[in-house]
Design a protein around this motif. Structure first.
Motif, PDB file in Angstrom:
ATOM      1  N   GLY A  22       1.512   8.490   5.794  1.00 34.49           N
ATOM      2  CA  GLY A  22       0.186   8.642   7.067  1.00 34.49           C
ATOM      3  C   GLY A  22      -0.573  10.038   6.504  1.00 34.49           C
ATOM      4  N   ARG A  23       0.360  11.283   5.688  1.00 33.88           N
ATOM      5  CA  ARG A  23      -0.867  11.762   5.390  1.00 33.88           C
ATOM      6  C   ARG A  23      -1.222  11.894   3.780  1.00 33.88           C
ATOM      7  NH1 ARG A  23       3.764  13.720   9.310  1.00 33.88           N
ATOM      8  NH2 ARG A  23       4.841  14.362   7.333  1.00 33.88           N
ATOM      9  N   ARG A  24      -0.626  11.055   3.625  1.00 31.67           N
ATOM     10  CA  ARG A  24      -1.054  11.000   2.469  1.00 31.67           C
ATOM     11  C   ARG A  24      -2.170   9.634   2.288  1.00 31.67           C
ATOM     12  NH1 ARG A  24       0.331  15.238   1.890  1.00 31.67           N
ATOM     13  NH2 ARG A  24       1.518  16.614   0.669  1.00 31.67           N
ATOM     14  N   GLN A  25      -2.180   9.395   3.171  1.00 35.95           N
ATOM     15  CA  GLN A  25      -3.435   8.003   3.387  1.00 35.95           C
ATOM     16  C   GLN A  25      -2.974   6.993   2.811  1.00 35.95           C
ATOM     17  OE1 GLN A  25      -7.147   9.397   2.676  1.00 35.95           O
ATOM     18  NE2 GLN A  25      -7.468  11.165   4.148  1.00 35.95           N
ATOM     19  N   MET A  26      -2.359   7.099   2.588  1.00 36.14           N
ATOM     20  CA  MET A  26      -1.427   5.423   1.761  1.00 36.14           C
ATOM     21  C   MET A  26      -1.434   3.853   2.424  1.00 36.14           C
ATOM     22  SD  MET A  26       2.373   6.649   1.277  1.00 36.14           S
ATOM     23  CE  MET A  26       2.953   7.981  -0.676  1.00 36.14           C
ATOM     24  N   ASP A  27      -1.621   3.266   1.830  1.00 36.79           N
ATOM     25  CA  ASP A  27      -2.100   1.940   3.248  1.00 36.79           C
ATOM     26  C   ASP A  27      -0.677   1.459   3.715  1.00 36.79           C
ATOM     27  OD1 ASP A  27      -0.301   0.368   0.400  1.00 36.79           O
ATOM     28  OD2 ASP A  27      -1.836  -0.626  -0.989  1.00 36.79           O
ATOM     29  N   TRP A  28      -0.521  -0.146   4.342  1.00 37.21           N
ATOM     30  CA  TRP A  28      -0.011  -0.424   4.303  1.00 37.21           C
ATOM     31  C   TRP A  28       2.004  -0.722   4.178  1.00 37.21           C
ATOM     32  CZ3 TRP A  28      -1.242  -3.726   9.178  1.00 37.21           C
ATOM     33  CH2 TRP A  28      -1.445  -2.668  10.465  1.00 37.21           C
ATOM     34  N   PHE A  29       1.051  -1.162   2.210  1.00 38.33           N
ATOM     35  CA  PHE A  29       2.491  -1.689   1.467  1.00 38.33           C
ATOM     36  C   PHE A  29       2.806  -0.051   0.787  1.00 38.33           C
ATOM     37  CE2 PHE A  29       3.881  -1.759  -2.631  1.00 38.33           C
ATOM     38  CZ  PHE A  29       4.806  -2.634  -2.823  1.00 38.33           C
ATOM     39  N   GLY A  30       2.279   0.990   0.818  1.00 37.60           N
ATOM     40  CA  GLY A  30       2.349   2.047   0.558  1.00 37.60           C
ATOM     41  C   GLY A  30       3.662   2.365   1.983  1.00 37.60           C
ATOM     42  N   VAL A  31       3.290   2.313   3.061  1.00 33.66           N
ATOM     43  CA  VAL A  31       3.916   2.800   4.525  1.00 33.66           C
ATOM     44  C   VAL A  31       5.219   2.445   3.934  1.00 33.66           C
ATOM     45  CG1 VAL A  31       3.872   2.772   6.510  1.00 33.66           C
ATOM     46  CG2 VAL A  31       1.785   3.643   5.379  1.00 33.66           C
ATOM     47  N   CYS A  32       5.366   1.427   3.757  1.00 32.24           N
ATOM     48  CA  CYS A  32       6.891   0.311   4.088  1.00 32.24           C
ATOM     49  C   CYS A  32       7.162   0.377   3.267  1.00 32.24           C
ATOM     50  CB  CYS A  32       6.178  -1.214   4.023  1.00 32.24           C
ATOM     51  SG  CYS A  32       5.885  -2.324   5.795  1.00 32.24           S
ATOM     52  N   VAL A  33       7.051   0.905   1.536  1.00 27.38           N
ATOM     53  CA  VAL A  33       7.722   1.182   0.611  1.00 27.38           C
ATOM     54  C   VAL A  33       8.274   2.493   0.597  1.00 27.38           C
ATOM     55  CG1 VAL A  33       7.811   1.985  -1.999  1.00 27.38           C
ATOM     56  CG2 VAL A  33       6.670   0.202  -1.055  1.00 27.38           C
ATOM     57  N   LEU A  34       7.854   3.145   1.612  1.00 33.19           N
ATOM     58  CA  LEU A  34       8.397   4.995   1.714  1.00 33.19           C
ATOM     59  C   LEU A  34       8.991   4.887   2.939  1.00 33.19           C
ATOM     60  CD1 LEU A  34       7.559   7.866   0.299  1.00 33.19           C
ATOM     61  CD2 LEU A  34       6.353   8.213   2.383  1.00 33.19           C
ATOM     62  N   ALA A  35       8.923   4.181   3.582  1.00 32.95           N
ATOM     63  CA  ALA A  35      10.202   4.420   5.065  1.00 32.95           C
ATOM     64  C   ALA A  35      11.792   3.491   4.154  1.00 32.95           C
ATOM     65  CB  ALA A  35       9.699   3.361   5.475  1.00 32.95           C
ATOM     66  N   CYS A  36      11.506   2.535   3.505  1.00 34.02           N
ATOM     67  CA  CYS A  36      12.434   1.938   2.475  1.00 34.02           C
ATOM     68  C   CYS A  36      13.698   2.660   2.075  1.00 34.02           C
ATOM     69  CB  CYS A  36      12.207   0.160   1.962  1.00 34.02           C
ATOM     70  SG  CYS A  36      11.361  -0.596   2.834  1.00 34.02           S
ATOM     71  N   VAL A  37      12.190   3.178   1.423  1.00 36.38           N
ATOM     72  CA  VAL A  37      13.403   4.986   0.232  1.00 36.38           C
ATOM     73  C   VAL A  37      13.590   5.307   0.574  1.00 36.38           C
ATOM     74  CG1 VAL A  37      12.968   6.272  -1.529  1.00 36.38           C
ATOM     75  CG2 VAL A  37      11.159   4.114  -1.642  1.00 36.38           C
ATOM     76  N   THR A  38      13.190   5.977   1.913  1.00 38.53           N
ATOM     77  CA  THR A  38      13.902   6.809   2.846  1.00 38.53           C
ATOM     78  C   THR A  38      14.916   6.888   3.176  1.00 38.53           C
ATOM     79  OG1 THR A  38      11.311   8.147   2.619  1.00 38.53           O
ATOM     80  CG2 THR A  38      12.957   9.176   3.907  1.00 38.53           C
TER      81      THR A  38
END
Length: 204
Positions: A22-38
Motif C-alpha cells: 500500500g505504501r508503494r501504491q500497488m494494485d490489489w494483485f500486487g498486494v496479494c503477490v507481495l503477501a504470498c512472497v513474504t
C-alpha cells in the motif's frame, strides 16, 4: 502449538506485506503477490536449496488462499491498522522464532549437517522479509541493523543444541521460543542494533 502459531505468523506476515504494498501504491494483485512472497518465500527458498519437495505451499495450496485473504482483509482495515503496531510487532517476533524452528526441523528430518540446520532455520525466518523489501525497492530491514537474523540464528542454535542434549522436544521448543522472542522484543524496545559498517571513500 507450532502449527497454530505458524498459521498466525503467515497471516501476520501477509498483512505487513500488504501494508508495504500500500505504501508503494500497488494494485490489489500486487498486494496479494507481495503477501504470498513474504509469508511463504522463506520456506520456499529453504525447500529449493535443500531439495525438499513439494514446496510447502504446493503441498498445501490453501496457504496461498490464507495469505491472499489476509492481504485483502488488510486493505479493508488499513485505516485502523496503525493502532495495532505493537500486536503486529509481537506477532512478527513470535512468527520469526517459529519459522526458524520449523526450518530447523525440515533440515533435521533430511539429515543435514548442524550448520545447514541453523541456516535452514534462518532462511525460513528472514528470506520472506528480504524478498518483500527488494520488491518494494527498499534496503532489506535485516541488513539495516535490526536484530532479526541474529535472533533467528540463536533460536535455531538453542533448539538444535537442546535436541542434541536429548532434552524433551516440547521443553526445547518452549525454551528456544522464549529466548528468541524475548531477545527480539527487547531489541525492539531498547532499539538494539547490529554494528554497521560505514565506508564513504571513493576508490575511483
Amino acid at each position: 502449538m507450532l502449527i497454530v502459531i505458524f498459521y498466525i505468523a503467515i497471516t501476520v506476515e501477509a498483512m505487513t506485506a500488504a501494508l508495504a504494498a500500500g505504501r508503494r501504491q500497488m494494485d490489489w494483485f500486487g498486494v496479494c503477490v507481495l503477501a504470498c512472497v513474504t509469508a511463504l518465500g522463506g520456506g520456499s527458498a529453504r525447500d529449493i536449496i535443500l531439495g525438499h519437495y513439494p514446496l510447502t505451499w504446493v503441498g498445501n495450496p490453501w496457504l496461498l488462499v490464507l495469505a491472499c485473504g489476509a492481504a485483502l482483509f488488510t486493505i479493508g482495515i488499513a485505516r485502523v491498522v496503525h493502532r495495532l503496531r505493537w500486536p503486529f510487532l509481537l506477532l512478527d517476533a513470535l512468527g520469526l522464532v517459529v519459522f526458524s524452528i520449523i526450518g530447523c526441523n525440515v533440515a533435521l528430518e533430511m539429515g543435514q549437517h548442524p550448520v545447514i540446520v541453523i541456516v535452514a532455520g534462518m532462511l525460513t525466518g528472514i528470506v520472506g522479509g528480504i524478498l518483500r523489501d527488494v520488491l518494494c525497492n527498499d534496503i532489506p530491514l535485516v541488513f539495516s541493523g535490526e536484530l532479526y537474523a541474529t535472533v533467528s540464528a540463536l533460536t535455531g542454535i538453542i533448539y538444535f543444541g537442546g535436541l542434541m542434549l536429548k532434552l524433551p522436544q516440547d521443553l526445547v521448543i518452549i525454551g528456544a521460543m522464549t529466548v528468541g522472542f524475548g531477545l527480539r522484543v527487547t531489541a525492539i524496545v531498547f532499539k538494539w542494533e547490529m554494528p554497521r559498517f560505514v565506508y564513504d571513500k571513493d576508490l575511483r
